[in-house]
Each structure stands twice: as C-alpha cells, then as structure tokens.
Scaffold this motif. Sequence first.
Motif, mmCIF file in Angstrom:
data_model
loop_
_atom_site.group_PDB
_atom_site.id
_atom_site.type_symbol
_atom_site.label_atom_id
_atom_site.label_comp_id
_atom_site.label_asym_id
_atom_site.label_seq_id
_atom_site.Cartn_x
_atom_site.Cartn_y
_atom_site.Cartn_z
ATOM 1 N N VAL A 125 0.842 -1.203 0.000
ATOM 2 C CA VAL A 125 0.000 0.000 0.000
ATOM 3 C C VAL A 125 0.875 1.251 0.000
ATOM 4 N N GLY A 126 0.531 2.186 -0.839
ATOM 5 C CA GLY A 126 1.245 3.456 -0.909
ATOM 6 C C GLY A 126 2.423 3.431 -1.849
ATOM 7 N N ARG A 127 2.905 2.239 -2.184
ATOM 8 C CA ARG A 127 4.090 2.140 -3.052
ATOM 9 C C ARG A 127 3.688 2.197 -4.537
ATOM 10 N N ASN A 128 4.720 2.314 -5.364
ATOM 11 C CA ASN A 128 4.515 2.332 -6.827
ATOM 12 C C ASN A 128 3.697 3.527 -7.311
ATOM 13 N N LEU A 129 3.800 4.625 -6.566
ATOM 14 C CA LEU A 129 3.112 5.844 -7.004
ATOM 15 C C LEU A 129 3.614 6.251 -8.391
ATOM 16 N N MET A 130 2.672 6.475 -9.271
ATOM 17 C CA MET A 130 3.021 6.984 -10.605
ATOM 18 C C MET A 130 2.300 8.308 -10.842
ATOM 19 N N PHE A 131 3.040 9.295 -11.294
ATOM 20 C CA PHE A 131 2.446 10.495 -11.877
ATOM 21 C C PHE A 131 2.577 10.332 -13.400
ATOM 22 N N HIS A 132 2.176 11.325 -14.124
ATOM 23 C CA HIS A 132 2.644 11.475 -15.491
ATOM 24 C C HIS A 132 3.520 12.717 -15.516
ATOM 25 N N PRO A 133 4.820 12.548 -15.571
ATOM 26 C CA PRO A 133 5.665 13.744 -15.675
ATOM 27 C C PRO A 133 5.264 14.561 -16.900
ATOM 28 N N VAL A 134 5.236 15.867 -16.711
ATOM 29 C CA VAL A 134 4.787 16.779 -17.769
ATOM 30 C C VAL A 134 5.919 17.747 -18.104
ATOM 31 N N ALA A 135 6.125 17.961 -19.374
ATOM 32 C CA ALA A 135 7.087 18.953 -19.861
ATOM 33 C C ALA A 135 6.456 19.563 -21.104
ATOM 34 N N GLY A 136 7.252 20.191 -21.944
ATOM 35 C CA GLY A 136 6.662 20.727 -23.162
ATOM 36 C C GLY A 136 7.557 21.755 -23.812
ATOM 37 N N ALA A 137 6.977 22.460 -24.745
ATOM 38 C CA ALA A 137 7.679 23.558 -25.410
ATOM 39 C C ALA A 137 6.637 24.598 -25.811
ATOM 40 N N MET A 138 7.058 25.861 -25.727
ATOM 41 C CA MET A 138 6.169 26.941 -26.134
ATOM 42 C C MET A 138 6.707 27.556 -27.413
ATOM 43 N N GLY A 139 5.840 27.699 -28.379
ATOM 44 C CA GLY A 139 6.218 28.338 -29.627
ATOM 45 C C GLY A 139 5.589 29.718 -29.706
ATOM 46 N N VAL A 140 6.354 30.670 -30.223
ATOM 47 C CA VAL A 140 5.842 32.030 -30.396
ATOM 48 C C VAL A 140 5.746 32.291 -31.889
ATOM 49 N N PHE A 141 4.564 32.685 -32.307
ATOM 50 C CA PHE A 141 4.274 32.832 -33.726
ATOM 51 C C PHE A 141 4.068 34.304 -34.086
ATOM 52 N N ALA A 142 4.414 34.655 -35.315
ATOM 53 C CA ALA A 142 4.168 36.021 -35.777
ATOM 54 C C ALA A 142 2.671 36.259 -35.924
ATOM 55 N N GLU A 143 1.972 35.238 -36.418
ATOM 56 C CA GLU A 143 0.547 35.432 -36.640
ATOM 57 C C GLU A 143 -0.228 35.346 -35.319
ATOM 58 N N GLU A 144 -1.393 35.962 -35.359
ATOM 59 C CA GLU A 144 -2.232 35.966 -34.178
ATOM 60 C C GLU A 144 -2.917 34.609 -34.040
ATOM 61 N N LEU A 145 -2.861 34.053 -32.835
ATOM 62 C CA LEU A 145 -3.580 32.808 -32.569
ATOM 63 C C LEU A 145 -4.852 33.164 -31.791
ATOM 64 N N ASP A 146 -5.289 32.301 -30.913
ATOM 65 C CA ASP A 146 -6.607 32.527 -30.309
ATOM 66 C C ASP A 146 -6.583 33.309 -29.007
ATOM 67 N N GLY A 147 -5.415 33.400 -28.353
ATOM 68 C CA GLY A 147 -5.429 33.919 -26.988
ATOM 69 C C GLY A 147 -6.078 32.910 -26.072
ATOM 70 N N PRO A 148 -6.414 33.343 -24.851
ATOM 71 C CA PRO A 148 -6.982 32.401 -23.876
ATOM 72 C C PRO A 148 -8.454 32.099 -24.146
ATOM 73 N N ALA A 149 -8.739 31.541 -25.295
ATOM 74 C CA ALA A 149 -10.095 31.140 -25.660
ATOM 75 C C ALA A 149 -10.069 29.668 -26.047
ATOM 76 N N GLY A 150 -11.156 28.996 -25.781
ATOM 77 C CA GLY A 150 -11.222 27.562 -26.068
ATOM 78 C C GLY A 150 -10.883 26.769 -24.825
ATOM 79 N N PRO A 151 -11.486 25.569 -24.705
ATOM 80 C CA PRO A 151 -11.266 24.765 -23.505
ATOM 81 C C PRO A 151 -9.786 24.473 -23.281
ATOM 82 N N ALA A 152 -9.322 24.766 -22.066
ATOM 83 C CA ALA A 152 -7.903 24.959 -21.790
ATOM 84 C C ALA A 152 -6.992 23.840 -22.266
ATOM 85 N N ALA A 153 -7.390 22.599 -22.024
ATOM 86 C CA ALA A 153 -6.435 21.499 -22.190
ATOM 87 C C ALA A 153 -6.682 20.670 -23.432
ATOM 88 N N VAL A 154 -7.702 21.000 -24.191
ATOM 89 C CA VAL A 154 -8.094 20.079 -25.256
ATOM 90 C C VAL A 154 -8.140 20.762 -26.619
#
Lengths: 526, 139
Positions: free
Chosen positions: A300-329
Amino acid sequence: MVRNDPVDVVVVGAGMAGAAFSKRLSERAPRLRILCLERGDWVRPDGMPATRRDWQRAGLGAWALSPNERLAHGEPGLSADYPIDDTSSAIKPLMWNGVGGSTINWGAHFPRLHPSDFRTRTLDGVGDDWPFSYFDLEPYHDANDAEMGVSGLAGDPAYPPKPARSMPPLPLGRLGETVARGFDALGWHWWPVDAAINSMPYDGRRACNHCGPCLIGCVRQAKASVDATYWPKALRNGVELRPRSVTTEIVVQTGRATGVRYDDDAGVEHEQPAGWIVVAGNGIGTARLLLASGVGGEAVGRNLMFHPVAGAMGVFAEELDGPAGPAAVSIYSHEFYETDPSRGFVRGVQLQVAREPSLLTQALSAPLRWGRDAQQLRRRLFRHSAFVGVLVEDLPERDNRIVLVDHVETDRLPGVRVEYRLSEDSQRRIQFGVERASEALREAGAELVIPLPHLPEAGWHLLGTARMGTDPRTSVTDARGRCHDVPNVIVADGSLFPTGGAVNPGSTIGALALKVADDLAREVVG
Amino acid sequence: MTEAFLSTVVDTLLPADDVLPSGSAAGVSQALAEYLRVHRDRESLGRVLAAIAARGGGEAAFVAADEAARVATMQAIEGEAGAAFEQLIVLVLADYCEAERVLHALGWRADPPQPRGFELASFDEALLAKAKRRARLWR
C-alpha cells in the motif's frame, strides 16, 4: 460516537471513481443500500469565478490546483483539503476534494490507454501486465463515454476502432490548426482529442462556449464533472451521499471489515457498519486511509506513478486565439506513444496541444516577469503562443510512494508525505518529448521556441498506490479491486493501475470503476 | 510610504512601452497602497518595500534614480528577499493583468470569460486528410 444503521456498501470519495461506481452498482443491484461519504462539499456552478473580473487570480487562491496552495491561501476553502508534504517529491500533487473530485477542476482530456499499456511486461519487459486487457475494459469505456459525453471523432489510427463519439470534436482553434500543420509537415500522427466537454447540448447540459478557464470550474456544466453527470442519476437511483463527512478509519475485525468511522461536519464521530467498503479517494487519499487503517498489506502506498509533464512553447508572428477555447483540449499526437527501441528507451510519450493560458498565468510562468524586457516578452507572447505539452509514461517503482508521518492532521487522520523521484527512464522520455514538441512547433512556423523541461507543478495524475496483482507482497488488490488481506475492502480508483500509460487517466478511472461495480454486483445478485 | 515611491516601484517592475501602459497608469500602485492598508499579509510586503527604499538610499532617492539604478536595486532585493519579493511580484502582476487598460492594449476584452464565451470556428474534418491515411499505430 453515533452508531448508524448498517448499509450494504459504503463508498469513500465522491469523485470520478466513487460516482461511477455508485451509479453503476445502484443500477446493477438496486436493492443494495449504498452510502457515499465525501470529505468535501458540492460546488455550485454559479459560485465559480469565471463570471468575475478577478477570475484570473482565482487560480492563485481558492481555485489553485494544489491543495497546499489552497490551504496557504488561508480562507475556508471550497475544497476540503489536507496538507501534503511534497518536499520529497519531484512532482507536486494536485487534486480537488469535494463532490465531483478532481473532475471539478480538470481539463477533461479523455483519452483511453492503448492496448499495449495493459501488457508492458509482456511486450517491453518493464512494469507489470494488467490482470485484464484493453478489450475487456472496452465495454466499460463505451458506457463511461456515454455517461460523461465525449466530443471527438472515431477513426483515430492510434486506437482500435471506437464507436462514434457522442458529439463532434471541439474547435481546434487557430492554435490547434497551426500546430497540426507542423505535425502534418513532419508526417506525424495527430487527431482531435476525445474531450469530456460538450460541443453541443448533451444529456441536459449545455454546449461549451469556449470561455477558456476549465481549471477553475465550468459554470455552464458543459465540461463533464461527475457532480453533474453521474451523481444526479445515482441519487435518483437511491444512493445516499453525505458530503462534509471525513472517513477516518476502516474498521477491521478478524480479517473482515465491519464498516468505517467518520466525522461529520459538526465534528461528531459516527460508526457506519457496512458489508462492503469501497475506497475511491485517489492515489493519495486512498493510500492514506488504507495505511491509517492497517489494510492492504506491505504494497500500500508504493509504486506511485504520476505522469511527468514537460513541453515547449512556440511564439508565432501570426495571431492565434489567446486564452479562448477549452484549456487542455485541442489536438494530440501519438506518433511516439509506442515503444521504438532506437530511441534508447521503451514505452512512450503523448504530445498534447493546450490553449493559451490567461494573461496572468502566462505572466507568472514566463522566463522574465518584471522589467522592460518582461513587458516586451508579454506583448510578444500574448495571443501569439502555442504550448505543446509532453506527457510521459512513468513506470512503477517501489520506492516512489505515499507514507504516513508521525503527526495527526486536523481531519484526525495521520499526515501524509509523498516520496517520489523521477527515474532516469522518465527523464529520457521527457528529453525526447521536449525535442519532438520543439520540432513540431518550429515546423509549424514558430519564430521562437522555448523548451520547458519538466514542469513540477503538474501532478494531476495520482496512480498505482493500491495496485492490482496476484502477489500480496507486490500488489494490494486482485483484479476485482479487492484487497488481498481484507477482501470486503474494495479499491475502485486510479490507485489500482499497475501501469499508467502516457495518457490522462480520467477515462480509464471511470471505466475501471464501472467494471469494479459490475464485479461486485455479479457476486451480490448473481 | 509615499505615493511617488509606490508608483516608482510599480513602474520599475512594469514600465510603459509603446503598447502597454505602466503599472501605475493601470492602477496597480493604488491597488498596492490599498493592499498595504488593509490586508493581513501586509507586514512582509511592507518589509520588502522598506528594503527597496533602504537599498535605494531612501524613498526620495529611489524615486529620483534613473531606471538602471532602480532595476539594480530591485534585483538586489529580489535576490535577498525571496518569498516576500515573490509576493510583491504576484500581487502587482495580478492587478496589472486584470486591468482593463492592459487587456485592451493587448487587444483583449476586459469582461470575464462568462457568460459571453468566445467564438471559434467549428472543426473542419478536411484538415485530417493526411492523418487519416496513417496505418494503424497501436499495438
């Protein structure tokens, strides 16, 4: 102490697993008296912050993702939190404690595991096989999808065929379409995500209007949270739900549980006799209660798994959506999900495109936060950035675990500590994933790509701490979620996962809870 | 603390440029003064502001200093004050990012996400033409 009338089944926890389990069992075995005890309360949609001008800062206080941050905020919270010592953990746990559990503030990305995730030992020589297959769980996935409502598109080559989704995909947004061009140019897989968010009215809930901040609750209830999906039906079926009730102990006599003890919101202790005790408190809450009660054995309590999260952010010249649209999907790629030994590691990663966060979240997480250069960066990022997240498989390790500490918290349960280190394999997967995310963004036309290796404040997925298996030394329950040492104590949540794959686990947690309910119903009613 | 000092601190953190207003122009220094007046956490924030003033040779000297000198002062305090400086940053950024002038300057609306939400174009399945040609990926 008040001694309550006995019930047939007491469920601890009213989140994804507790809700799905309770509703399903109430259908399969309608004569059973089912009681659910939940430490937190209902959250009213009209009290959520997305209708307020100060909605951005809500995520720093009462609506922070971390229970520790919410507690530090200092005001009586909507989430009935307990402190978690995460100083020994490379990933900080996140959760919501209340009716609906973490579906209150989740992103509602709703993918399934792959068939290979159930057979990692057989296929790749790592982790452990699940005691059943993807295809055994498939009908429960379909049932869970129907209850939650899934927007998406069947036909994804990353999966065995799935039935038509309940609703068409959510809009990808300019952000998703831009990154999709990058994936296409590289010849990589991508697909619109399965999202437990309504793209059209569904089951009495409204369609999403793309407001953005799913992680501070959904005032429209377009996002499926189980307080709005499973619970109303479970209650109509006769399940009793007692919020503000903190379960402090599973009572065991001569190898069999006789019930639980819990404190109500007036601080009165109750003894609740029950024939079956079903624990659904997530990978930390479930382990804490089992450990405090001496149930479950040495794993009990052992073998804890997360999902490690990382990523990359891209900056574009063109305008994207801003903070609109469901956040994670929006869209995801499973190009690198399955094992390819040439990469130097087994198992894989998911690339997941997320929407731009609020201006405040972006400002606080930017590499420069104040001064003239920070202002310039702010202008450059806002409405022009895209994030490709990397979610990597985290294999079970015995020493990654939940332990009790030697003091008692105000909820009268022992305090809890997370001991977790990132394995070298997970680090390799992260590095590989960040390189691929950066590559996709460059190919999509990003002018600037900022790699974001390992984001520690992203411990949404709490898995494996009461894992299924056959050996009581290395597992806690059997394939039906029943504890090896006390068989009328059943675990029904993500704690059961022997391995976690590289996808968000909510869909599998719900399906698994339905299966556990059916397994019990078969025994009780035949 | 003088109004001029608070405004100068805020504008050192959040200077104006050709698009964005300064922090004080966005109302952040007034909000900071109000916070210092009423909030229970004001003591640690007051201490970090006092440390900035002391390092800058006093409030008036800090106000009179050029931007490079003020930035150097703030960087020194950032290194020393840790969590208290972090509290200052979070507070001013929260006020700044919620300010109508700032959001409008960035081409965004100031009213909350709900009830209006946002319009986004519906999913276009034609975009998947290439992805649909992929062979099975799962094992």
